[in-house]
Design a protein around this motif. Structure first.
Motif: not given
Ligand code: LIP
Length: 263
Positions: A85, A88-90, A162, A164, A188, A192, A209
């Motif tokens: 990833d 992560d946390g886009t 949560f 999308y 929150r 992840a 989650e």
């Molecule tokens: C995010 C996860 C996060 C979750 C978001 C999303 P991304 O990943 O890290 O925990 O709540 O819905 O899945 O899309 O930023 O790679």
């Protein structure tokens, strides 16, 4: 290559690609597209950082497979697959919130329910922390060994997230209601991989989650188990938005009971 050598390679590439992500953030973020919903965004940087990681891995480990959030799969012959990833946390990244991470894992096998995690790195470029683990070698943050925490008398400090798809939010909030009676408080964070790294570091007691993708948890799950904790996905593969749980064995059992088995 041993798990420790795979870990060191993941660390090296996570640091390099984290630097690129941080630089692009400073230069200004451009949205490339939306994916499953309007809220599910991908930035140009997500794609560029993944391309860098994939190219570095292909140069160092040409026979390995690849599974990346933005560029999909690539078959290998070695039996090892890199699960990536890039950011992560886009949504945090695009919003200027510094809580995002590069997550790189090496696993044996391809199926997340059966693969064996060998090595992983979760790097927070802005905070400047490098979490890493290798199978049977323990988990560390910048050289300091990690150990999960047990909840104190005030209850468990928990994190969640949560998806999308807005239609899933009410159900996820009901899940929060089921676990709050044992919680000291809830976080929150929005990443992840970072939440799982914080469970491994004992900063959070537990995490729950639904609906994570393999690249969200591949490295973080190994950090948790190498720090003495448990990471489980108790439901079957037929469940769409599967539940992910992490924490001490006792807390994970209690979270599973409250979320899945309480009337
Ligand atoms: C995010 C996860 C996060 C979750 C978001 C999303 P991304 O990943 O890290 O925990 O709540 O819905 O899945 O899309 O930023 O790679």
């Amino acid at each position: 290559m041993s798990p420790a050598e795979l870990r060191d390679l993941a660390i090296e590439i996570a640091r390099e690609s984290g630097e690129l992500a941080r630089r692009r953030r400073a230069e200004g973020v451009s949205l490339a597209a939306t994916k499953s919903s309007l809220a599910d965004i991908v930035t140009e940087a997500d794609r560029e950082v993944e391309a860098l990681i994939r190219a570095r891995l292909a140069a160092e480990r040409p026979d390995d497979g690849f599974l990346g959030e933005e560029s999909g799969t690539g078959a290998g012959t070695s039996g090892i697959t890199w699960v990536v990833d890039p950011i992560d946390g886009t949504v945090n990244y695009a919003s200027g919130i510094p809580l995002y991470a590069v997550s790189i894992a090496a696993v044996e096998g391809e199926d997340p329910d059966r693969w064996t995690p060998l090595a992983g790195a979760v790097h927070s470029p802005v905070v400047g922390e490098m979490f890493s683990a290798a199978r049977a070698e323990g988990a560390f943050v910048d050289g300091t060994r990690l150990r999960i925490a047990e909840p104190g008398p005030a209850g468990a400090l928990l994190a969640t997230g949560f998806g999308y798809d807005p239609s899933t939010h009410v159900g996820d909030l009901a899940t929060v209601g089921r676990v709050m009676p044992i919680a000291r408080d809830l976080r929150r964070g929005g990443s992840a991989a970072t939440d799982l790294a914080y469970v491994a570091a004992g900063r959070l007691d537990g995490y729950f989650e639904r609906g994570l993708q393999p690249w969200d948890f591949a490295a973080g799950a190994l950090l948790v188990t190498e720090a003495g904790g448990r990471f489980i996905r108790p439901e079957g593969a037929d469940v769409v938005r599967r539940l992910n749980l992490a924490g001490s064995a006792e807390l994970v059992t209690e979270l599973e009971r409250r979320i899945l088995h309480q009337p």
